[in-house]
Design a protein around this motif. Structure first.
Motif, PDB file in Angstrom:
ATOM      1  N   ALA A 129      35.762  12.127  41.909  1.00 28.47           N
ATOM      2  CA  ALA A 129      36.231  12.631  40.124  1.00 28.47           C
ATOM      3  C   ALA A 129      36.345  13.664  40.657  1.00 28.47           C
ATOM      4  O   ALA A 129      37.238  14.212  39.596  1.00 28.47           O
ATOM      5  N   ALA A 162      34.331   8.169  34.306  1.00 30.04           N
ATOM      6  CA  ALA A 162      35.443   8.071  35.288  1.00 30.04           C
ATOM      7  C   ALA A 162      33.998   7.344  35.759  1.00 30.04           C
ATOM      8  O   ALA A 162      34.105   5.380  35.882  1.00 30.04           O
ATOM      9  N   ILE A 191      38.162   5.385  33.482  1.00 27.75           N
ATOM     10  CA  ILE A 191      38.739   6.125  34.433  1.00 27.75           C
ATOM     11  C   ILE A 191      39.959   6.521  34.129  1.00 27.75           C
ATOM     12  O   ILE A 191      39.040   8.076  34.577  1.00 27.75           O
TER      13      ILE A 191
END
Length: 506
Positions: free
Chosen positions: A109, A127, A195
Motif C-alpha cells: 500500500a 486499505a 481497498i
C-alpha cells in the motif's frame, strides 16, 4: 482469554515452522518491488486488484491445508483432549493468517501511494481495513468448507464454487464493468471498495457513509462464518466419509516382484481409475479448454475497458497476456496436480514402500513428470489456438514455446517434492514458484533488450521469449530451444536430487 492467547501463540509457531510466515514476507517483498518498479500512476491502478485477489486471500488455501494436515497427523484429536476449544483454534487461525495478510499489505500500500506520502496514513487505514475484512470473510468460508472435506483434492473441488462469487462480484464492481447497489449484498464488495478508496480515492463513486454502513453488514457475515467454521471443525472429522476403495496405500502401491513395466502400468491404471472417481482430476483435464474460452471472450472486453478508462491499449500486449494466462498457466495447473499426487503418496508412505518394489523412486518421479508433461502438451495444443491470441497461427517459434512451456510442469512438480514435506508446505511452494512463473514473462516483456536477457537463468523466461511477439535479441529459434531445454533440465535434475535425498533421509 488466556486460552485464546495460548492458541494464537501455538498457531503462530506452527505457521512459522511450516514456512508460512517467511513465505508471506517474501511475497510482500516481491509484490512491493513490482509496484515500485512500475510508474506511480500504474501502481495506484494495479494495487487494489493485487491487494484484494492475492494479499487478502493469502491464507485461504493455507488455512484449509492446515486443518486437513492436523487431521492426518492426529493433532485434532490431541487438541480435543486439551483445554483448548475448537472455537479458540479457529479464532487463532483467523487472527494469525489475517495478520500475515496485513503484513504483506502494508509495504504494498505504501508503494502504491508513494506519490502522496503525506496522506499515506489516511490511505493505509481504509486499505488495510478492506484487506482484513476480505481476509476474514474468505478464511471463515474456507475453514468451514475445508473442515468438511475428505482431503485437499475434495477441498479444491468444493471451494471454488463457494469462493468465486466473493471474488468475481467485487472485481466486476471495482473494475467499473458493472455497478449496482445489489452487488453490496456480496459482503466482500465492501472490502474491495475500502481497498480502492484507500489506494485510489478518486475511483470510488460510493460515498463514505455507504461504505461505513456496509462494514457492519460484512462483519456480521464474518461472525456468522466464524461460527459456521467452528461448528464444521468440531464435527468435520466425524462427518468426513472414508476414502473410496482403491485409494489406500496398498491399492496404490505396485506389487513387488512383477517387474518395472508392470509396476508403471499399475500406477497408470490406478491414476486413470482415480480420475474416474475424482471429479477434481476430471475438471483439471477440462481446465485448459475452459481457461482458453475465458481468455477468448474476456480479452476484448478487458481491452475496451482499459482503453476507455485508462487510455491503455492492451491489444499490442496480447503476447504477454497469452504467456501469463495460457502458455505458463496450463503447465502450472498440471504441475500442481502432479505435485499434490506425489505429496499425497509421500504422506501415505507409498514412496517408502517403493524402496522394496520394482518401481524405484527415480522411476516413479519420472513417471509423474512424464504424465504432467504429456497432459500439458495436449492442453497447450488445444488452449493456445482456442484462446484467440495466437497472431499468425502456428509457427516453428510457437512450437518451441509450447515445448519449453510443457517442461515447466515437471519443474513445478519436482519443486514441490524437493522443497515440501507435506501439503501445507507444497501450497507455499506453489505460491512462490507460481509468482515467478507469472512475473517472468511480464518482466522480459517490459525490460528492453538486451537487459531482459539477464533473466535467462529463470526457466519460465525461455518459453516466453520463444513466443512470437517477444524480443529475444541475438537468440534464434534453435538457440532458444536448446538453451531452454538445458536450463530447465539442470533445474529439474537439481530438484530431483534434492527430492531423493530428502526422502532417503526421511
Amino acid at each position: 482469554m488466556n486460552r485464546l492467547l495460548a492458541a494464537t501463540v501455538l498457531e503462530a509457531r506452527v505457521e512459522l515452522r511450516y514456512g508460512i510466515v517467511p513465505t508471506a514476507a517474501a511475497l510482500g517483498a516481491l509484490w512491493t518491488l513490482v509496484l515500485v518498479a512500475v510508474p506511480a500512476e500504474a501502481a495506484g491502478a494495479v494495487a487494489p486488484y493485487l491487494l484484494f485477489v492475492d494479499t487478502a486471500a493469502f491464507g485461504v488455501l493455507v488455512a484449509a491445508a492446515l486443518l486437513l494436515f492436523e487431521r492426518t497427523e492426529g493433532s485434532r484429536q490431541a487438541l480435543a483432549a486439551s483445554p483448548l476449544r475448537s472455537g479458540e483454534g479457529v479464532a487463532a487461525k483467523l487472527s494469525v493468517l489475517t495478520a500475515l495478510s496485513l503484513v504483506i499489505a502494508v509495504p504494498m500500500a505504501v508503494a502504491a501511494v508513494r506519490d502522496r506520502l503525506p496522506d499515506a496514513l489516511w490511505a493505509l487505514a481504509p486499505a488495510l481495513a478492506g484487506v482484513a475484512l476480505t481476509s476474514l470473510l474468505l478464511l471463515t468460508l474456507c475453514l468451514a468448507v475445508g473442515a468438511r472435506a475428505r482431503d485437499l483434492s475434495g477441498f479444491l473441488l468444493a471451494a471454488p464454487p463457494a469462493v468465486a462469487p466473493l471474488i468475481i462480484v467485487p472485481l466486476v464492481h471495482i473494475s467499473g464493468v458493472f455497478e449496482h447497489p445489489l452487488m453490496y449484498m456480496v459482503p466482500t464488495t465492501v472490502g474491495a471498495d475500502l481497498i480502492r478508496w484507500g489506494i485510489s480515492p478518486g475511483s470510488v463513486d460510493t460515498g463514505p457513509l455507504a461504505l461505513f454502513a456496509g462494514v457492519p453488514y460484512a462483519l456480521l457475515w464474518a461472525a456468522a462464518g466464524a461460527v459456521a467454521a467452528r461448528r464444521a471443525v468440531e464435527r468435520g472429522a466425524d462427518s468426513v466419509p472414508p476414502p473410496p476403495t482403491g485409494r489406500g496405500t496398498a491399492a496404490r502401491t505396485p506389487a513387488v516382484g512383477r517387474g518395472l513395466l508392470p509396476a508403471v502400468v499399475r500406477f497408470a491404471r490406478i491414476d486413470l481409475l482415480g480420475t474416474g472417481r475424482d471429479p477434481l482430476l476430471l475438471l483439471m483435464l477440462c481446465a485448459p479448454v475452459l481457461l482458453a474460452l475465458v481468455v477468448r471472450f474476456a480479452f476484448p472486453a478487458a481491452a475496451d475497458l482499459l482503453r476507455n478508462s485508462y487510455g491503455f491499449d492492451l491489444v499490442p500486449h496480447a503476447p504477454v497476456v497469452l504467456a501469463v494466462l495460457v502458455l505458463l498457466h496450463v503447465p502450472m495447473m498440471f504441475g500442481v496436480v502432479g505435485g499434490l499426487r506425489a505429496i499425497e503418496d509421500t504422506d501415505e508412505n507409498i514412496l517408502l514402500v517403493l524402496r522394496v518394489s520394482p518401481l524405484s523412486l527415480p522411476a516413479y518421479l519420472a513417471y509423474r513428470m512424464a504424465v504432467a508433461t504429456a497432459l500439458t502438451l495436449v492442453g497447450l495444443a488445444v488452449a493456445l489456438p482456442l484462446s484467440g491470441l495466437m497472431a499468425g497461427g502456428w509457427s516453428g517459434r510457437l512450437a518451441v514455446a509450447l515445448l519449453l512451456a510443457a517442461i515447466q510442469a515437471p519443474l513445478l512438480l519436482t519443486g514441490m517434492t524437493a522443497l515440501a514435506a507435506n501439503k501445507v508446505e507444497a501450497l507455499l511452494v506453489v505460491k512462490g514458484i507460481g509468482a515467478v512463473m507469472a512475473l517472468a514473462p511480464v518482466a522480459v516483456w517490459v525490460l528492453p533488450g538486451p537487459w531482459n536477457l539477464l533473466l535467462l537463468p529463470l526457466p519460465p523466461v525461455w518459453p516466453a521469449l520463444a513466443l512470437p511477439g517477444y524480443t529475444s535479441g541475438p537468440l534464434g529459434t534453435w538457440a532458444l530451444m536448446s538453451g531452454g531445454l538445458l536450463v530447465t533440465a539442470v533445474a529439474v535434475a537439481a530438484l530431483l536430487r534434492r527430492t531423493v535425498n530428502r526422502i532417503d533421509r526421511g
